[in-house]
Design an enzyme around this catalytic site. Structure first.
Site: not given
Ligand code: R5P
Length: 282
Positions: A33, A35, A89, A122, A184
């Site tokens: 299936d 999984e 993030r 991050h 940025k």
């Protein structure tokens, strides 16, 4: 004992060698299936160190299975190493109705581990979302190793101010050079606007340093600006070479000299390993 996730097998093997610990046999399969089923072989570790980056939802599920299998195998201590932590993030609500995804996955990972080690997430604050102790290690210094020794007046450039400490780390490890940063603004998931500093890059070799290269927009826009200003060779160095979508093509079209990434994500550009830095922490 080191237990590898399917996407971190090379790093796990390097770490096992660095620590002189056994590398567990693991089979990664799927049921009809779809999984996942990750099976750890016949082992009985006292301490299990699971090394598994989680760039995909499947990788997250596989990690939860490996943690559970380690306990089933009798491990008294389970340490979870997240060389690259996916969803990190998404560490706050950016739009009403959104989850704090990194908190959600951290809570799930916390359920079956005694300690967590992440590599250059991050934001370090993501460690606070784990319920057992969690640390973030800085592996950026290894990015200096593959750089050529003959860089001309090297400039280590962060594409935004928040990446400046990484650029400083790589510059220090290289041994010579200057550090600078651009500004940025992210316009969308794959569009950024770069405002250069007034650093003189003409004729100089530039190493643009960031934590992650995802879509490659940040780096390709930075390279375009550097080309307009007559920089010589431009290298891209990142801890996590996620390289989503057409990032490789974008960087090549921008004229990058070389992309240097670590093995927190195992990609063709993973030219250097974080295993020794992790071994020191373990
Ligand atoms: C975000 O600020 C990170 O530090 C990276 O700059 C970002 O994830 C890079 O994304 P992309 O490669 O999609 O521009």
């Amino acid at each position: 004992m080191i237990i590898p996730g399917s996407g971190s097998q090379a790093l796990a093997a390097e770490l096992a060698a660095a620590l002189g610990e056994e590398l567990a046999p693991v089979e990664y399969a799927r049921f009809p299936d779809g999984e996942l089923i990750a099976r750890v072989g016949d082992v009985s570790p006292d301490r299990a160190v699971i090394v598994a980056s989680t760039p995909t939802s499947d990788a997250h599920v596989e990690l939860l299975q490996l943690q559970d299998a380690a306990r089933e195998a009798g491990a008294d201590e389970v340490i979870t190493v997240l060389p690259y932590m996916g969803y990190a993030r998404q560490d706050r609500v950016f739009q009403a109705g959104e989850p704090v995804s990194s908190r959600a996955v951290a809570r799930a990972i916390s359920a079956n581990t005694d300690h967590v080690i992440t590599v250059n997430p991050h934001e370090r604050a993501v460690c606070d979302f784990f319920e057992p102790s969690a640390v973030a290690i800085d592996a950026a210094s290894v990015l200096a190793d593959p750089l050529p020794h003959d860089l001309v007046e090297p400039l280590f450039l962060a594409p935004d101010e928040s990446a400046t400490p990484l650029a400083e780390t790589v510059c220090d490890a290289y041994g010579t050079g200057e550090v600078d940063y651009f500004e940025k603004v992210r316009l969308s998931g794959d569009e950024v606007e770069i405002t250069p500093s007034d650093a003189d890059v003409g004729g100089r070799d530039v190493v643009v340093v960031d934590d992650i290269v995802a879509t490659g927009s940040t780096m390709s826009e930075s390279i375009a600006v550097l080309n307009e200003r007559d920089a010589s060779r431009v290298y891209v160095a990142c801890v996590h070479p996620l390289l989503a979508e057409n990032a490789v093509t974008k960087l090549a079209r921008a004229g990058v000299e070389q992309v240097i990434g670590t093995d927190t994500l195992e990609r063709p550009v993973s030219r250097v390993s974080v295993a020794k830095v992790l071994a020191e922490e373990l």
